[in-house]
Scaffold this motif. Sequence first.
Motif, PDB file in Angstrom:
ATOM      1  N   SER A 160       0.829  -1.208   0.000  1.00 23.11           N
ATOM      2  CA  SER A 160       0.000   0.000   0.000  1.00 23.11           C
ATOM      3  C   SER A 160       0.859   1.253   0.000  1.00 23.11           C
ATOM      4  O   SER A 160       0.542   2.236  -0.686  1.00 23.11           O
ATOM      5  N   PHE A 161       1.953   1.224   0.739  1.00 18.94           N
ATOM      6  CA  PHE A 161       2.863   2.377   0.760  1.00 18.94           C
ATOM      7  C   PHE A 161       3.566   2.545  -0.589  1.00 18.94           C
ATOM      8  O   PHE A 161       3.651   3.660  -1.128  1.00 18.94           O
ATOM      9  N   ALA A 162       4.058   1.441  -1.138  1.00 16.27           N
ATOM     10  CA  ALA A 162       4.813   1.504  -2.393  1.00 16.27           C
ATOM     11  C   ALA A 162       3.959   2.006  -3.543  1.00 16.27           C
ATOM     12  O   ALA A 162       4.414   2.806  -4.369  1.00 16.27           O
ATOM     13  N   SER A 163       2.712   1.556  -3.615  1.00 20.54           N
ATOM     14  CA  SER A 163       1.847   1.981  -4.713  1.00 20.54           C
ATOM     15  C   SER A 163       1.523   3.467  -4.635  1.00 20.54           C
ATOM     16  O   SER A 163       1.521   4.176  -5.648  1.00 20.54           O
ATOM     17  N   GLN A 164       1.249   3.943  -3.417  1.00 23.05           N
ATOM     18  CA  GLN A 164       0.984   5.368  -3.242  1.00 23.05           C
ATOM     19  C   GLN A 164       2.229   6.188  -3.568  1.00 23.05           C
ATOM     20  O   GLN A 164       2.142   7.244  -4.215  1.00 23.05           O
ATOM     21  N   PHE A 165       3.376   5.694  -3.141  1.00 26.46           N
ATOM     22  CA  PHE A 165       4.667   6.339  -3.426  1.00 26.46           C
ATOM     23  C   PHE A 165       4.888   6.465  -4.926  1.00 26.46           C
ATOM     24  O   PHE A 165       5.222   7.541  -5.437  1.00 26.46           O
ATOM     25  N   ALA A 166       4.660   5.382  -5.663  1.00 30.00           N
ATOM     26  CA  ALA A 166       4.891   5.386  -7.107  1.00 30.00           C
ATOM     27  C   ALA A 166       3.909   6.292  -7.835  1.00 30.00           C
ATOM     28  O   ALA A 166       4.300   7.093  -8.700  1.00 30.00           O
ATOM     29  N   ASP A 167       2.627   6.190  -7.503  1.00 30.39           N
ATOM     30  CA  ASP A 167       1.617   7.018  -8.182  1.00 30.39           C
ATOM     31  C   ASP A 167       1.821   8.495  -7.898  1.00 30.39           C
ATOM     32  O   ASP A 167       1.610   9.353  -8.776  1.00 30.39           O
ATOM     33  N   ASN A 168       2.232   8.834  -6.677  1.00 33.02           N
ATOM     34  CA  ASN A 168       2.491  10.237  -6.347  1.00 33.02           C
ATOM     35  C   ASN A 168       3.659  10.790  -7.157  1.00 33.02           C
ATOM     36  O   ASN A 168       3.606  11.928  -7.642  1.00 33.02           O
ATOM     37  N   LEU A 169       4.719   9.991  -7.304  1.00 36.21           N
ATOM     38  CA  LEU A 169       5.852  10.442  -8.106  1.00 36.21           C
ATOM     39  C   LEU A 169       5.437  10.699  -9.557  1.00 36.21           C
ATOM     40  O   LEU A 169       5.810  11.711 -10.161  1.00 36.21           O
ATOM     41  N   ILE A 170       4.648   9.774 -10.118  1.00 40.91           N
ATOM     42  CA  ILE A 170       4.202   9.937 -11.509  1.00 40.91           C
ATOM     43  C   ILE A 170       3.288  11.152 -11.644  1.00 40.91           C
ATOM     44  O   ILE A 170       3.405  11.940 -12.586  1.00 40.91           O
ATOM     45  N   SER A 171       2.377  11.338 -10.694  1.00 41.31           N
ATOM     46  CA  SER A 171       1.462  12.485 -10.726  1.00 41.31           C
ATOM     47  C   SER A 171       2.213  13.810 -10.610  1.00 41.31           C
ATOM     48  O   SER A 171       1.765  14.838 -11.133  1.00 41.31           O
ATOM     49  N   ASN A 172       3.358  13.795  -9.942  1.00 40.79           N
ATOM     50  CA  ASN A 172       4.177  15.003  -9.780  1.00 40.79           C
ATOM     51  C   ASN A 172       5.174  15.210 -10.914  1.00 40.79           C
ATOM     52  O   ASN A 172       6.051  16.067 -10.823  1.00 40.79           O
ATOM     53  N   GLY A 173       5.070  14.396 -11.961  1.00 35.68           N
ATOM     54  CA  GLY A 173       5.866  14.633 -13.151  1.00 35.68           C
ATOM     55  C   GLY A 173       7.143  13.834 -13.269  1.00 35.68           C
ATOM     56  O   GLY A 173       7.897  14.014 -14.233  1.00 35.68           O
ATOM     57  N   VAL A 174       7.422  12.947 -12.323  1.00 31.02           N
ATOM     58  CA  VAL A 174       8.620  12.114 -12.428  1.00 31.02           C
ATOM     59  C   VAL A 174       8.412  11.097 -13.559  1.00 31.02           C
ATOM     60  O   VAL A 174       7.333  10.506 -13.690  1.00 31.02           O
ATOM     61  N   ASP A 175       9.433  10.917 -14.375  1.00 34.57           N
ATOM     62  CA  ASP A 175       9.337   9.994 -15.506  1.00 34.57           C
ATOM     63  C   ASP A 175       8.939   8.603 -15.031  1.00 34.57           C
ATOM     64  O   ASP A 175       9.484   8.086 -14.047  1.00 34.57           O
ATOM     65  N   THR A 176       7.986   7.997 -15.738  1.00 32.86           N
ATOM     66  CA  THR A 176       7.461   6.697 -15.332  1.00 32.86           C
ATOM     67  C   THR A 176       8.550   5.632 -15.277  1.00 32.86           C
ATOM     68  O   THR A 176       8.584   4.796 -14.372  1.00 32.86           O
ATOM     69  N   THR A 177       9.462   5.660 -16.248  1.00 33.29           N
ATOM     70  CA  THR A 177      10.555   4.681 -16.268  1.00 33.29           C
ATOM     71  C   THR A 177      11.418   4.800 -15.021  1.00 33.29           C
ATOM     72  O   THR A 177      11.807   3.788 -14.426  1.00 33.29           O
ATOM     73  N   VAL A 178      11.708   6.026 -14.610  1.00 34.64           N
ATOM     74  CA  VAL A 178      12.517   6.250 -13.407  1.00 34.64           C
ATOM     75  C   VAL A 178      11.810   5.674 -12.177  1.00 34.64           C
ATOM     76  O   VAL A 178      12.426   5.013 -11.327  1.00 34.64           O
ATOM     77  N   VAL A 179      10.504   5.896 -12.087  1.00 33.77           N
ATOM     78  CA  VAL A 179       9.730   5.392 -10.953  1.00 33.77           C
ATOM     79  C   VAL A 179       9.765   3.868 -10.915  1.00 33.77           C
ATOM     80  O   VAL A 179       9.982   3.256  -9.861  1.00 33.77           O
ATOM     81  N   ARG A 180       9.572   3.232 -12.081  1.00 32.38           N
ATOM     82  CA  ARG A 180       9.571   1.767 -12.123  1.00 32.38           C
ATOM     83  C   ARG A 180      10.952   1.212 -11.767  1.00 32.38           C
ATOM     84  O   ARG A 180      11.058   0.159 -11.115  1.00 32.38           O
ATOM     85  N   LYS A 181      11.999   1.885 -12.190  1.00 36.79           N
ATOM     86  CA  LYS A 181      13.354   1.413 -11.871  1.00 36.79           C
ATOM     87  C   LYS A 181      13.645   1.545 -10.377  1.00 36.79           C
ATOM     88  O   LYS A 181      14.259   0.650  -9.778  1.00 36.79           O
ATOM     89  N   ILE A 182      13.210   2.636  -9.774  1.00 35.28           N
ATOM     90  CA  ILE A 182      13.416   2.816  -8.336  1.00 35.28           C
ATOM     91  C   ILE A 182      12.709   1.707  -7.557  1.00 35.28           C
ATOM     92  O   ILE A 182      13.289   1.065  -6.675  1.00 35.28           O
ATOM     93  N   CYS A 183      11.456   1.482  -7.893  1.00 35.77           N
ATOM     94  CA  CYS A 183      10.662   0.494  -7.153  1.00 35.77           C
ATOM     95  C   CYS A 183      11.216  -0.921  -7.314  1.00 35.77           C
ATOM     96  O   CYS A 183      11.326  -1.674  -6.340  1.00 35.77           O
ATOM     97  N   GLN A 184      11.606  -1.277  -8.542  1.00 33.67           N
ATOM     98  CA  GLN A 184      12.094  -2.633  -8.764  1.00 33.67           C
ATOM     99  C   GLN A 184      13.463  -2.846  -8.125  1.00 33.67           C
ATOM    100  O   GLN A 184      13.772  -3.953  -7.658  1.00 33.67           O
ATOM    101  N   THR A 185      14.287  -1.812  -8.093  1.00 32.30           N
ATOM    102  CA  THR A 185      15.590  -1.918  -7.444  1.00 32.30           C
ATOM    103  C   THR A 185      15.430  -2.178  -5.950  1.00 32.30           C
ATOM    104  O   THR A 185      16.129  -3.018  -5.361  1.00 32.30           O
ATOM    105  N   ILE A 186      14.502  -1.463  -5.328  1.00 27.17           N
ATOM    106  CA  ILE A 186      14.203  -1.722  -3.912  1.00 27.17           C
ATOM    107  C   ILE A 186      13.723  -3.159  -3.734  1.00 27.17           C
ATOM    108  O   ILE A 186      14.115  -3.861  -2.787  1.00 27.17           O
ATOM    109  N   ALA A 187      12.877  -3.624  -4.669  1.00 28.43           N
ATOM    110  CA  ALA A 187      12.307  -4.973  -4.586  1.00 28.43           C
ATOM    111  C   ALA A 187      13.366  -6.058  -4.702  1.00 28.43           C
ATOM    112  O   ALA A 187      13.182  -7.158  -4.156  1.00 28.43           O
ATOM    113  N   PHE A 188      14.467  -5.788  -5.382  1.00 27.24           N
ATOM    114  CA  PHE A 188      15.522  -6.790  -5.557  1.00 27.24           C
ATOM    115  C   PHE A 188      16.621  -6.692  -4.500  1.00 27.24           C
ATOM    116  O   PHE A 188      17.043  -7.702  -3.933  1.00 27.24           O
ATOM    117  N   LEU A 189      17.109  -5.495  -4.243  1.00 25.30           N
ATOM    118  CA  LEU A 189      18.256  -5.355  -3.347  1.00 25.30           C
ATOM    119  C   LEU A 189      17.897  -5.599  -1.884  1.00 25.30           C
ATOM    120  O   LEU A 189      18.732  -6.075  -1.107  1.00 25.30           O
TER     121      LEU A 189
END
Length: 407
Positions: A262-291
Motif C-alpha cells: 500500500s505504501f509503495a503503490s501510493q509512493f509510485a503514483d504520487n511520483l508519476i502524478s508530480n511529473g517524475v518519468d514513469t521509467t525512473v519510478v519503475r526502476k526505483i521500485c524494482q531496485t528496492i524490490a531486488f536489493l
Amino acid sequence: MDKVNLSIAIIPMSHQFGWSSSVAGLVQSSFFWGYALSQLPGGWLSKIFGGRIVLQFGVLTWSLATALVPVVAGFMPGLVFSRILVGIGEGVSPSAATDLIARLIPLEERSRAVSFVFGGLSVGSVLGLLLAPPLIESFGWESVFYMFGLFGIMWFLGFQFVAEDQPSINSGSLSRSQSNPKAKSWETSMEEFGGSLNVPWKSFFQSKAVWAMIYAHFCGSWGHYCCLSWLPTYFSEELDLNLTEAAWVSVLPPLASVVVTSFASQFADNLISNGVDTTVVRKICQTIAFLSPAACMILSSVDLGLPPWEVVTILTAGLALSSFALSGLYCTHQDISPEYASILLGITNTVGAVPGIVGVALTGFLLDSTHSWSMSLFAPSIFFYLTGTIVWLAFASSKPQTFKKID
C-alpha cells in the motif's frame, strides 16, 4: 491461499508418506509445470475473450483441483497431475487480471490498482498460513485442501452476480469491444480470435525493455517461489519451530508485504502524478524490490550466531520490501502496451514460472546434498536478485511502444 497450503501440509504429508526433501520438492514444483504452460494461452485468451471470462475459468479449475488433492495424495502421478491443474488455473489468472486493469485503469492510478489486485496474493498467503495449522491439527491435513477448494468454488458462484463497470479510460489503440470485455459477442470474439493469430511476437522479442521484463520476472520469481515453498520447512527444521510456530512465523513476510504494498503503490503514483518519468519510478521500485531481500538473505545466511527471532525479522523485512515489484515490474506491461499487456505478462510469467519448476525442486536436491540452507535456498536467490537489478537498471523502460507485425 492455494499456493501456500501445500507448503504447510507438505510437512505432515512427508511424514505420512515417507517423502525425502527431493520428493517433497518435486511435489511442490509440479504446480509450476501447469503454471508455466498456461501463461501464454492465458494472455492470448484474455485478449480474445476478455479477462473476466478467463479469470472465472481459472478460479474454478484450480479450486476443483485443490479439493482433489486428498483423494489422489497416495498415488504420486495423480497428486502431481492435480497440482499441475492447480497451476493451470492459477496460471491464466494473472494475465486475465492484467487485461482488466490495462483496459479500465488510467496511468496515474495504475500502481494502486495493480498493488490492490495482486496484493491479494499476500493477503491470501497470510490467511492460508493462519488457517492451515489449526485445520491440520484438528481435522488432518486433508481438510486444508477441501476447505480452500470450497472457498474458490464459492468465489466463482458469487462472481456471477458482480456487474462490470464501464471503462474509465478511452484508449485510442483499443476498439470498443476490446475496452469493454463484457459487451463482446461471440461473433466479435471470433473476429478478434482471427486477428490475434497475427500477434507481433517478433516485435516483442526485438525490444530490450521486454527482455529486461523477462529476466527481472525470472529473478524475482526465483526468490519468491523458493521462499514460499521452503520457508515453513526452514523455520521448522533450522530454527526448531513446531508446525504451528513455523506457520505463524511464515505469516510475517506476506503480512508485512500488505503494508509495504500500500505504501509503495501510493509512493509510485504520487511520483508519476508530480511529473517524475514513469521509467525512473519503475526502476526505483524494482531496485528496492531486488536489493532489499538480497541484503537480508546475505545477513541470514552468514553465521552471525543470531537468535531465531532476529533471523525471522531480517527475512521478513527483505521479503516484504520485495513487494515494491508490484509498482515496478508488474506495472510495465500496461505501461508499454495496454493492448498487449495480457500477452506480455503471459510471456514474462511463463519464464517467471521456470524457477518454480527448477528452483523449488533444485532447493530440495541441494538440501539433501549439502545439508546447508545457505547454499540451497539463499545463495541462488541472492545471485538472481543482484543480476536482475543490473539488467533492470540498464534496459528497463516504461515508454509506450507500438508493436507491429514484422515479416
